[in-house]
Design a protein around this motif. Structure first.
Motif, PDB file in Angstrom:
ATOM      1  N   SER A 186       4.013   5.545  -3.207  1.00  0.00           N
ATOM      2  CA  SER A 186       5.142   5.299  -2.325  1.00  0.00           C
ATOM      3  C   SER A 186       5.486   6.618  -1.644  1.00  0.00           C
ATOM      4  N   GLY A 187       6.706   6.736  -1.172  1.00  0.00           N
ATOM      5  CA  GLY A 187       7.009   7.984  -0.492  1.00  0.00           C
ATOM      6  C   GLY A 187       8.474   8.153  -0.184  1.00  0.00           C
ATOM      7  N   GLY A 188       8.651   8.900   0.927  1.00  0.00           N
ATOM      8  CA  GLY A 188       7.679   9.367   1.891  1.00  0.00           C
ATOM      9  C   GLY A 188       6.775   8.253   2.397  1.00  0.00           C
ATOM     10  N   GLU A 189       5.669   8.683   2.996  1.00  0.00           N
ATOM     11  CA  GLU A 189       4.696   7.740   3.545  1.00  0.00           C
ATOM     12  C   GLU A 189       3.306   8.123   3.082  1.00  0.00           C
ATOM     13  N   PRO A 190       2.747   7.394   2.092  1.00  0.00           N
ATOM     14  CA  PRO A 190       1.450   7.768   1.529  1.00  0.00           C
ATOM     15  C   PRO A 190       0.294   7.741   2.521  1.00  0.00           C
ATOM     16  N   LEU A 191       0.364   6.897   3.552  1.00  0.00           N
ATOM     17  CA  LEU A 191      -0.745   6.830   4.508  1.00  0.00           C
ATOM     18  C   LEU A 191      -0.855   8.087   5.369  1.00  0.00           C
ATOM     19  N   ILE A 214      -7.364   7.998  -0.608  1.00  0.00           N
ATOM     20  CA  ILE A 214      -8.662   7.371  -0.856  1.00  0.00           C
ATOM     21  C   ILE A 214      -9.275   7.920  -2.146  1.00  0.00           C
ATOM     22  N   GLU A 215      -9.248   9.233  -2.298  1.00  0.00           N
ATOM     23  CA  GLU A 215      -9.807   9.855  -3.502  1.00  0.00           C
ATOM     24  C   GLU A 215      -9.065   9.389  -4.752  1.00  0.00           C
ATOM     25  N   LEU A 216      -7.740   9.351  -4.675  1.00  0.00           N
ATOM     26  CA  LEU A 216      -6.936   8.933  -5.817  1.00  0.00           C
ATOM     27  C   LEU A 216      -7.257   7.497  -6.224  1.00  0.00           C
ATOM     28  N   PHE A 217      -7.336   6.602  -5.242  1.00  0.00           N
ATOM     29  CA  PHE A 217      -7.579   5.195  -5.561  1.00  0.00           C
ATOM     30  C   PHE A 217      -9.014   4.939  -6.014  1.00  0.00           C
ATOM     31  N   HIS A 221      -8.931   4.794  11.451  1.00  0.00           N
ATOM     32  CA  HIS A 221      -9.118   3.411  11.042  1.00  0.00           C
ATOM     33  C   HIS A 221     -10.343   3.243  10.147  1.00  0.00           C
ATOM     34  N   ASP A 222     -11.354   4.074  10.344  1.00  0.00           N
ATOM     35  CA  ASP A 222     -12.512   4.040   9.441  1.00  0.00           C
ATOM     36  C   ASP A 222     -12.074   4.403   8.024  1.00  0.00           C
ATOM     37  N   LYS A 223     -11.163   5.364   7.921  1.00  0.00           N
ATOM     38  CA  LYS A 223     -10.640   5.751   6.606  1.00  0.00           C
ATOM     39  C   LYS A 223      -9.787   4.628   6.024  1.00  0.00           C
ATOM     40  N   PHE A 224      -9.042   3.956   6.875  1.00  0.00           N
ATOM     41  CA  PHE A 224      -8.224   2.825   6.422  1.00  0.00           C
ATOM     42  C   PHE A 224      -9.111   1.731   5.838  1.00  0.00           C
ATOM     43  N   ASP A 225     -10.218   1.443   6.502  1.00  0.00           N
ATOM     44  CA  ASP A 225     -11.165   0.450   5.977  1.00  0.00           C
ATOM     45  C   ASP A 225     -11.647   0.847   4.588  1.00  0.00           C
ATOM     46  N   GLU A 226     -11.958   2.127   4.426  1.00  0.00           N
ATOM     47  CA  GLU A 226     -12.428   2.636   3.136  1.00  0.00           C
ATOM     48  C   GLU A 226     -11.337   2.511   2.077  1.00  0.00           C
TER      49      GLU A 226
END
Length: 242
Positions: free
Chosen positions: A75-80, A87-90, A116-121
């Motif tokens: 959560s946050g803040g804004e994690p994105l 990505i690494e954490l998940f 958006h490529d990172k979002f897909d990942e």
């Protein structure tokens, strides 16, 4: 190995996703919501740098309390805003069989590369997204948050299209988004989404006002009362909220 700016951690959260959650509050947010109760998270670099392994190790200490539904919520803040670290954490979380949830405003979302490529990942290692829709009206959203909402609604549509489970959250603020017109428009939008598992109405409160005062930031909702029980019940009925 990358590091992320972390504001704080909550070991036992019961209101931020399914089951009992280990909640990681990320620092940094581009939105300036008038009702924000954590303005101290806006500046990313006021957080503490932590690496993913450190967070996973901390989280696993509490895995025995999660049951079959619990896990990690960011959560946050804004994690994105820290999508590479997220990505690494998940990825590390999924390697340990941990359920993953993002609580987000959707503000950083864009269809442009490379984001958006990172979002897909990221979505490949995300089990559920809790999307906070602050205001359905574009002008009202800018007044309330200082940011547009077109990309946020587009993110909701994409999550629906890719089959990603969603919870929709809506903070009910008198004199801002608490009208039947706005609530019905939001309800109509939610009905277009195929993967919404839950809708939550969160009544505006003033518990974070002291943080604004400490940070010497003018509080723009001064004088606006919390919503009445009747208006909260009305919003829940219109939105089909629990």
């Amino acid at each position: 190995m990358s590091q992320g700016y972390i504001h704080s951690i909550e070991s036992f959260g019961s209101a931020d996703g399914p089951g009992v959650r280990f909640i990681v509050f990320f620092s940094g947010c581009a939105m300036r919501c008038q009702f924000c109760h954590n303005p101290d998270t806006w500046d990313m670099k006021t957080g503490t740098l932590m690496d993913a392994d450190e967070l996973i190790t901390k989280a696993l200490r509490f895995k025995g309390y999660w049951g079959k539904d619990g896990g990690i919520t960011v959560s946050g803040g804004e994690p994105l805003m820290q999508i590479d670290f997220l990505i690494e954490l998940f990825k590390k979380a999924k390697e340990k069989g941990i359920n993953t949830c993002i609580d987000t405003s959707g503000n950083p979302y864009t269809t442009k590369a490379p984001w958006h490529d990172k979002f897909d990942e990221l979505m490949k290692v995300t089990d559920i997204v809790m999307l906070d829709i602050k205001h359905i009206d574009p002008d009202g959203h800018k007044t309330l948050t200082k940011q547009p909402n077109e990309n946020i609604l587009a993110m909701a549509k994409e999550l629906s299209d890719i089959g990603k489970p969603m919870w929709i959250r809506h903070v009910l603020v008198p004199e801002r988004n608490d009208t039947d017109e706005y609530l019905n428009k939001l309800a109509d939008f939610i009905k277009t989404l195929k993967t919404v598992e839950r809708v939550e109405v969160l009544p505006y409160h003033t518990l974070g006002v002291h943080k604004w005062q400490t940070l010497n930031i003018p509080y723009e909702l001064e004088g606006i009362s919390i919503p009445t029980k009747e208006r909260v019940a009305n919003a829940k009925a219109i939105l089909g909220a629990l």
